[in-house]
Design a protein around this motif. Sequence first.
Motif, PDB file in Angstrom:
ATOM      1  N   LYS A 184      -7.697  -0.188   1.958  1.00 26.61           N
ATOM      2  CA  LYS A 184      -6.616   0.532   1.279  1.00 26.61           C
ATOM      3  C   LYS A 184      -6.456   0.041  -0.162  1.00 26.61           C
ATOM      4  O   LYS A 184      -6.818  -1.084  -0.493  1.00 26.61           O
ATOM      5  N   ASP A 218       0.841  -1.190   0.000  1.00 28.79           N
ATOM      6  CA  ASP A 218       0.000   0.000   0.000  1.00 28.79           C
ATOM      7  C   ASP A 218       0.879   1.244   0.000  1.00 28.79           C
ATOM      8  O   ASP A 218       2.110   1.169   0.120  1.00 28.79           O
ATOM      9  N   SER A 278      -9.156  -5.153   3.973  1.00 27.51           N
ATOM     10  CA  SER A 278      -8.535  -3.837   3.989  1.00 27.51           C
ATOM     11  C   SER A 278      -9.244  -2.925   2.993  1.00 27.51           C
ATOM     12  O   SER A 278      -9.621  -3.361   1.899  1.00 27.51           O
ATOM     13  N   SER A 329      -6.565  -4.954  -4.470  1.00 26.15           N
ATOM     14  CA  SER A 329      -7.099  -4.845  -3.104  1.00 26.15           C
ATOM     15  C   SER A 329      -6.724  -6.086  -2.321  1.00 26.15           C
ATOM     16  O   SER A 329      -6.317  -7.107  -2.891  1.00 26.15           O
ATOM     17  N   ASP A 345       1.302   3.611   2.164  1.00 24.11           N
ATOM     18  CA  ASP A 345       2.058   3.852   3.396  1.00 24.11           C
ATOM     19  C   ASP A 345       3.335   3.029   3.433  1.00 24.11           C
ATOM     20  O   ASP A 345       4.396   3.520   3.857  1.00 24.11           O
ATOM     21  N   TYR A 385      -3.857  -1.202  -2.895  1.00 19.62           N
ATOM     22  CA  TYR A 385      -2.543  -1.841  -2.955  1.00 19.62           C
ATOM     23  C   TYR A 385      -2.062  -1.814  -4.407  1.00 19.62           C
ATOM     24  O   TYR A 385      -2.867  -1.711  -5.348  1.00 19.62           O
TER      25      TYR A 385
END
Length: 201
Positions: free
Chosen positions: A95, A57, A93, A89, A59, A97
Amino acid sequence: MDAPDPAPTPADALSERGRLALDEFVRLWGEMASHWGINRTMAQIHALLYATAQPLDTDEIMERLEISRGNANMNLRALVDWNLVRKTSQPGSRKDYFLAEDDVWTLATTIIEERQRREIRPVQRALDGVASELRDAPATVPADAALADRVEALVEIIDVFDGFTQALLPLVRGRNTDKVRRVTRFASKLRRSRDRNGDDR
């Protein structure tokens, strides 16, 4: 028969030596890719995703490469736009990816095609337009005509290289390592022959 896909190498599963090798790979890929018209950060993100062979991801990418969120987002969008990275994905989650294209032949083809489409052809058209404007002027002075000659010579050599690339692309798409190597060996042989004959024209 194609080689099997390489196994994923999560960064946190690597030894200290492996993590150092990953860092060096990311650094070198960033330096080399600048010669292909890809900025350093874009290349480093791609290298990280390619080498780990697992979805990361934003981050995780920011932390690993020590870059800002804005920088990461901008370059991830560019990589997706270039078809070098795809968004995916993960279960449980929310987020986004990102996963790199891991087939080296597809990578090479994509980079060549995208550079032609985004950089080389627009410059060719623009230079051709410059020369045409000079030629089409109602009263071309000698200096303008000479400039048009120089611009057209540059367009011509770009056309030659573009033609060579177009001839090579089917071999790259076809993953034909032997033929690509034969072409490069032939080009090297021509260069050596020219050097021996002292012909540097």
